[in-house]
Design an enzyme around this catalytic site. Structure first.
Site, PDB file in Angstrom:
ATOM      1  CE1 TYR A   1      27.603 -17.778 -12.227  1.00  0.00           C
ATOM      2  CE2 TYR A   1      26.440 -19.849 -11.960  1.00  0.00           C
ATOM      3  CZ  TYR A   1      26.431 -18.506 -12.255  1.00  0.00           C
ATOM      4  OH  TYR A   1      25.252 -17.893 -12.589  1.00  0.00           O
TER       5      TYR A   1
ATOM      6  CE1 TYR B   1      25.012  -7.826 -13.663  1.00  0.00           C
ATOM      7  CE2 TYR B   1      23.931  -8.272 -11.575  1.00  0.00           C
ATOM      8  CZ  TYR B   1      24.787  -8.665 -12.583  1.00  0.00           C
ATOM      9  OH  TYR B   1      25.405  -9.886 -12.517  1.00  0.00           O
TER      10      TYR B   1
ATOM     11  CE  LYS C   1      27.186 -12.406 -13.961  1.00  0.00           C
ATOM     12  NZ  LYS C   1      27.790 -13.310 -12.957  1.00  0.00           N
TER      13      LYS C   1
ATOM     14  CB  VAL D   1      21.180 -18.407 -10.231  1.00  0.00           C
ATOM     15  CG1 VAL D   1      22.648 -18.406  -9.850  1.00  0.00           C
ATOM     16  CG2 VAL D   1      20.636 -16.997 -10.351  1.00  0.00           C
TER      17      VAL D   1
ATOM     18  CB  SER E   1      25.149 -15.395 -14.715  1.00  0.00           C
ATOM     19  OG  SER E   1      25.228 -14.834 -13.428  1.00  0.00           O
TER      20      SER E   1
END
Length: 309
Positions: A245, A193, A68, A263, A65
């Site tokens: 998160y 992705y 992102k 993660v 992540s």
């Protein structure tokens, strides 16, 4: 003030590592489940080129992540804020990063922010190019420039492992396609992705990317503005409000720096106008953040008053 002592940083790592026993590696992605939960490493990259580190800093980690933030910066540069935020919101959420709940209750059904999986999938959908490989190479070239390493690549095993097990992300894609937020083939988007998430680098490179964001997109090594200042600021704002998160609020109160976790156990920090941080500690807490990594950042923030608040 800042930590430029390798000995002191090593002490912080040893102290924070005690928390790893209370975490768990992300074994729902089989390839990530192979990580040693007791690993912990950190690098701090300063604008003057100095890099202080402790732990096994050469170990490669996949961005997950953390990617992102980078894809958001790229898409904002390519598409502009109006187009991007016409499809993705700017609001934090208290829901888990992979939740579909808000999509079902919001009208129109656009993701709340670019840091949750639904929002990140929309951002990745917006990467320009004629096919998956072309779009991925565009993103990878950008990552290589930020990391100042032309050899950055992907972990093929992790990419395949994620592609084979990402059924919930597929569900998010189909929901978004049904509501015309995205309009491409779901398997192609998942291919792109999962490759994005499987880009790998070590803590030193991760800290350098964090330093670029800390310096509002300016690269002191090359003297280039790699990311426009207003876009780097936008990305850091999302890191503060949504980057950890649904623990982002507590993180802002306790630590108070822009950061993004993944993660795999990675955390990228960007202490504004000071330095970038790269951390790897694969044992995660129940929110999906590196449990020892967060403890390490707490120790640093308390010792050196790093909080921006």
């Amino acid at each position: 003030m800042a930590c430029r002592s390798k000995k002191e940083l090593k002490m912080f790592v040893e102290e924070a590592k005690k928390c790893a026993a209370f975490g768990k590696v992300a074994d729902y992605i089989p390839a990530l489940g192979k990580a040693n939960p007791n690993d912990l490493s950190i690098a701090i990259h300063y604008p003057d080129g100095e890099c202080v580190s402790a732990g096994d800093i050469d170990r490669k980690i996949t961005l997950q992540s953390i990617s992102k933030v980078i894809s958001l910066a790229l898409v904002l540069m390519e598409r502009g804020t109006d187009e991007v935020f016409g499809k993705v919101g700017m609001e934090p959420t208290g829901d888990p990063f992979n939740s579909i709940a808000k999509l079902e209750t919001m009208a129109p059904a656009k993701p709340l922010n670019p840091m949750i999986n639904a929002g990140a999938l929309v951002v990745t959908h917006l990467i320009q190019g004629s096919n998956v490989e072309d779009r991925f190479q565009r993103l990878l070239s950008f990552v290589k420039e930020l990391a100042n390493n032309p050899d950055v690549c992907i972990d093929e095993e992790v990419a395949k492992s994620e592609f084979d097990t990402s059924q919930l992300n597929r569900a998010l894609c189909y929901f978004l396609k049904q509501h015309r937020v995205i309009d491409e083939d779901v398997e192609e988007l998942m291919d792109l992705y999962t490759k994005q998430c499987a880009i790998e680098m070590n803590c030193l490179e991760l800290a350098r990317v964090g330093m670029i964001f800390a310096m509002n997109g300016w690269d002191p090594d090359s003297g280039k503005q790699l990311i426009p200042e207003h876009i780097a600021r936008l990305c850091k704002t999302f890191m503060v409000t949504c980057g950890m998160y649904n623990a982002s609020g507590e993180f802002a109160i306790k630590i108070g720096i822009p950061a993004k976790s993944g993660v795999s156990g990675g955390i990228m920090g960007a202490v504004p106008q000071k330095f970038g941080i790269g951390i790897f500690g694969p044992a995660l807490d129940e929110k999906g953040n590196s449990i020892a990594g967060i403890k390490l950042l707490e120790l640093l923030s308390e010792t050196y008053q790093l909080s921006m608040f």
